[in-house]
Scaffold this active site. Sequence first.
Site, mmCIF file in Angstrom:
data_model
loop_
_atom_site.group_PDB
_atom_site.id
_atom_site.type_symbol
_atom_site.label_atom_id
_atom_site.label_comp_id
_atom_site.label_asym_id
_atom_site.label_seq_id
_atom_site.Cartn_x
_atom_site.Cartn_y
_atom_site.Cartn_z
ATOM 1 N N CYS A 75 130.793 -26.810 2.758
ATOM 2 C CA CYS A 75 131.845 -27.591 3.408
ATOM 3 C C CYS A 75 133.104 -27.451 2.559
ATOM 4 O O CYS A 75 133.084 -27.750 1.360
ATOM 5 C CB CYS A 75 131.390 -29.046 3.461
ATOM 6 N N CYS A 188 137.198 -24.433 7.519
ATOM 7 C CA CYS A 188 136.153 -25.447 7.743
ATOM 8 C C CYS A 188 134.939 -24.687 8.265
ATOM 9 O O CYS A 188 135.071 -23.852 9.167
ATOM 10 C CB CYS A 188 136.621 -26.477 8.773
HETATM 11 N N1 DGL Z 1 132.336 -28.499 7.715
HETATM 12 C C1 DGL Z 1 133.231 -29.234 6.900
HETATM 13 C C2 DGL Z 1 134.283 -28.364 6.246
HETATM 14 O O1 DGL Z 1 134.026 -27.199 5.994
HETATM 15 C C3 DGL Z 1 133.705 -30.602 7.313
HETATM 16 C C4 DGL Z 1 133.912 -30.987 8.722
HETATM 17 C C5 DGL Z 1 134.070 -32.512 8.787
HETATM 18 O O2 DGL Z 1 133.070 -33.189 8.604
HETATM 19 O O3 DGL Z 1 135.198 -32.997 8.953
HETATM 20 O O4 DGL Z 1 135.341 -28.809 5.911
#
Ligand code: DGL
Length: 271
Positions: A75, A188
């Site tokens: 993430c 993301c």
């Molecule tokens: N998948 C996550 C990222 O790469 C976060 C998405 C979220 O929960 O806002 O930032």
Amino acid sequence: MQAHYSVLVIDSGIGGMSIVKAIRELDRDISVTYISDDDFFPYGGMSEHKLINRLHSLVDQALQNFTPDAVIIACNTASTIALTHLRKSFSIPFVGVVPPIKTASEVSQSRVIGLLATEGTVRRNYIDNLINDFAPDCRVIRVGSRHLAAEAENKVRGRGVDRNNIRAALEPFATQDCSKLDVIVLGCTHYPHLHDELKEEFTSDVLWLDPALPVAQQLLHVLDTKTDRAANTSTQPKANIVYFTKKQPRQEDISPFLNDLGFSTVAHLSA
Ligand code: DGL
């Protein structure tokens, strides 16, 4: 014979599965324990303090139950603020994911780069530093989205994607004169799941940069160089398991997606 490894992967939802997919493509004997922290989804708008504490507690809880060879914070939102803390707190190797601004700078001809990420990620100092270090001569158009990650969650559950939300997420590029833009960084891990929709809705032909493969390659490097090979011969779990921190009302909707990625077991994690 190559050693068998096991890794722990954490994200706020299914976003980090874009990295699991890349790990699978590298075709190595790696079992994945995945924590989908739906109970705290989305991470994008969460305060830094709360997110660091949450990740610390998830990693701590997981490590009390098994010892993976490495942890992937799959993430961008979490990696850009919590990696330093996690590396100081636990002795296990961590691999993070951050927006590939450096790669974008290497390939951009126009020197105008887009960054599409969560609202949290686009405003981080970490991003200022990446731009200063690797793309100082580029104009970087930062666009933070509140809805895209949720659209990715819908898509993998077969619920369809609201194209209005895709168009709305891309709209700020147009208002910031994106005519020269030739690369958009997917900052993301949820967004690669929407690659087709983003491509179809964006007004011009750009390169969409997904860091999943480089992150998976970095994981292999870490596993092969920083782990104790003697420790990963027999005691590591062979199963691939997904833990959701929130009860899934219609788990069958997401099963095909998880099965395709090699996950045989789904469980609830009370965290
Ligand atoms: N998948 C996550 C990222 O790469 C976060 C998405 C979220 O929960 O806002 O930032």
